[in-house]
Write an enzyme that holds these catalytic residues in place. Sequence first.
Site, short mmCIF file in Angstrom:
data_model
loop_
_atom_site.label_atom_id
_atom_site.label_comp_id
_atom_site.label_asym_id
_atom_site.label_seq_id
_atom_site.Cartn_x
_atom_site.Cartn_y
_atom_site.Cartn_z
N ASP A 197 -7.14 21.25 -10.98
CA ASP A 197 -7.27 20.13 -11.90
C ASP A 197 -7.02 20.48 -13.17
O ASP A 197 -7.60 21.31 -14.10
CB ASP A 197 -9.02 19.78 -11.79
N ARG A 248 0.81 -1.14 0.09
CA ARG A 248 0.04 0.00 0.22
C ARG A 248 1.02 1.39 0.17
O ARG A 248 0.54 2.30 -0.45
CB ARG A 248 -0.95 0.17 1.26
N TYR A 297 -15.49 20.61 -11.92
CA TYR A 297 -16.09 19.45 -12.18
C TYR A 297 -17.27 19.22 -11.47
O TYR A 297 -16.70 19.15 -10.43
CB TYR A 297 -14.80 18.42 -12.24
N LYS A 315 -8.43 9.61 -17.99
CA LYS A 315 -8.51 10.40 -19.19
C LYS A 315 -7.49 10.08 -20.17
O LYS A 315 -7.27 9.16 -20.89
CB LYS A 315 -8.74 11.88 -19.07
#
Length: 395
Positions: A186, A61, A114, A211
């Site tokens: 962003d 992790r 967003y 994306k």
Amino acid sequence: MKSSNDKESSASHPETLLTTLGRDPHNFHGFVNPPVVHASTVLYADADTFFSKNQTYSYARRGTPTSDALEQALTVLEGAAGTVLTPSGLSACSTAILSVVSAGDHLLVVDTIYQPTRHFCETVLKRMGVETTYYDPALGEDIASLFKPNTKAIFTEAPGSQTFEMQDIKAVTRAARNHDIFVLMDNTWATPLFFQPIKHGVDLSIQAGTKYIVGHSDVMLGTIAASERAWPLLQETHGNMGLCAGPDDIYLALRGLRTMGTRLKQHQTNALEMARWLEGHAEVARVLHPGLESNPGHELWKRDFTGASGLFGIILQPGSINAVKAFLDALTLYGMGYSWGGFESLAIYANPSSYRTATKWEAEGPLIRLHIGLEHFDDLKADLENGLKAYAAAR
Ligand SMILES: *Cc1c(COP(=O)(O)O)cnc(C)c1O
């Protein structure tokens, strides 16, 4: 993972970096690509090593050679102090915010954000006692007029989601610096190839890796790159929240990175040419693309960005929702679905007036968001021409 400068290459053009970063063949039997390490437990060779706590890897992790490879590549591309990975773009947005705000703080968020990020502010952040104010993307240095004594961070996005307004990021970071406020961005639309937030004074640079980095519509992933001063805060919050991404997803993102420059160039060419053609089409009232000279954000885009991706909007001439349905259903190459940044073209209807609060969205007609993919331009144009014919007949 922090950048290791011991193998810094002199070939620093982004296209070259995309092919060289995050792999070290001669450290892995000569294989071109790094291994995909599927892991949870990491064993220590002996008790001394266990007690020394200085083994490179301790638990999957907290990092593996696979996550390190992508993080190191992005750290160099972003010009950052370090980068972390999260399971989605939205978790990258929320984790970046949680890294810098505490109960009682005030957060400024651009009104063109967003929408799911806005929803996070309105639910989780609100419940945690963080107050959010939305601001007009047109505010440059004047954003300082919205600062309160407890303003801790500004969340920016340029161009804005769905409506593509530009923001003067340099002016915002200048205003923030005088007040010790963190600036988050962003930057999914431009990717670090066309805009480097940290070099413009941003503290946390966010990508929905889903994306363009991944680029093939088959993985969910988020990335956050940090400036020197934000890196310890990001590392702590990301680690304490237990966030990590799966090795196969990270590998696909690394693979996507290799062609991202080439893909983006084609997305850019196809999309700009399409935007210009649509601008002259009788059924189109306005085109929302900062790369167009007619766009109000064009000068800012030209000043700060080195390219445009494949996503932009068009406002159709006034027409009913039934006419919009006729347009969308007439398309055969443009899929109708959320997300974007893959190789394929997409078209969706959007209604920004339904969630904005600081500014009013007024348009001549319905808004369609287009993602222009890697198909041949002529085929994409003919398909849109068909859709617009159907729109004209139905409106
Ligand atoms: C898609 C998107 C996100 C969220 O990414 P997911 O991987 O879908 O969670 C965040 N910001 C922008 C601008 C996006 O377009």
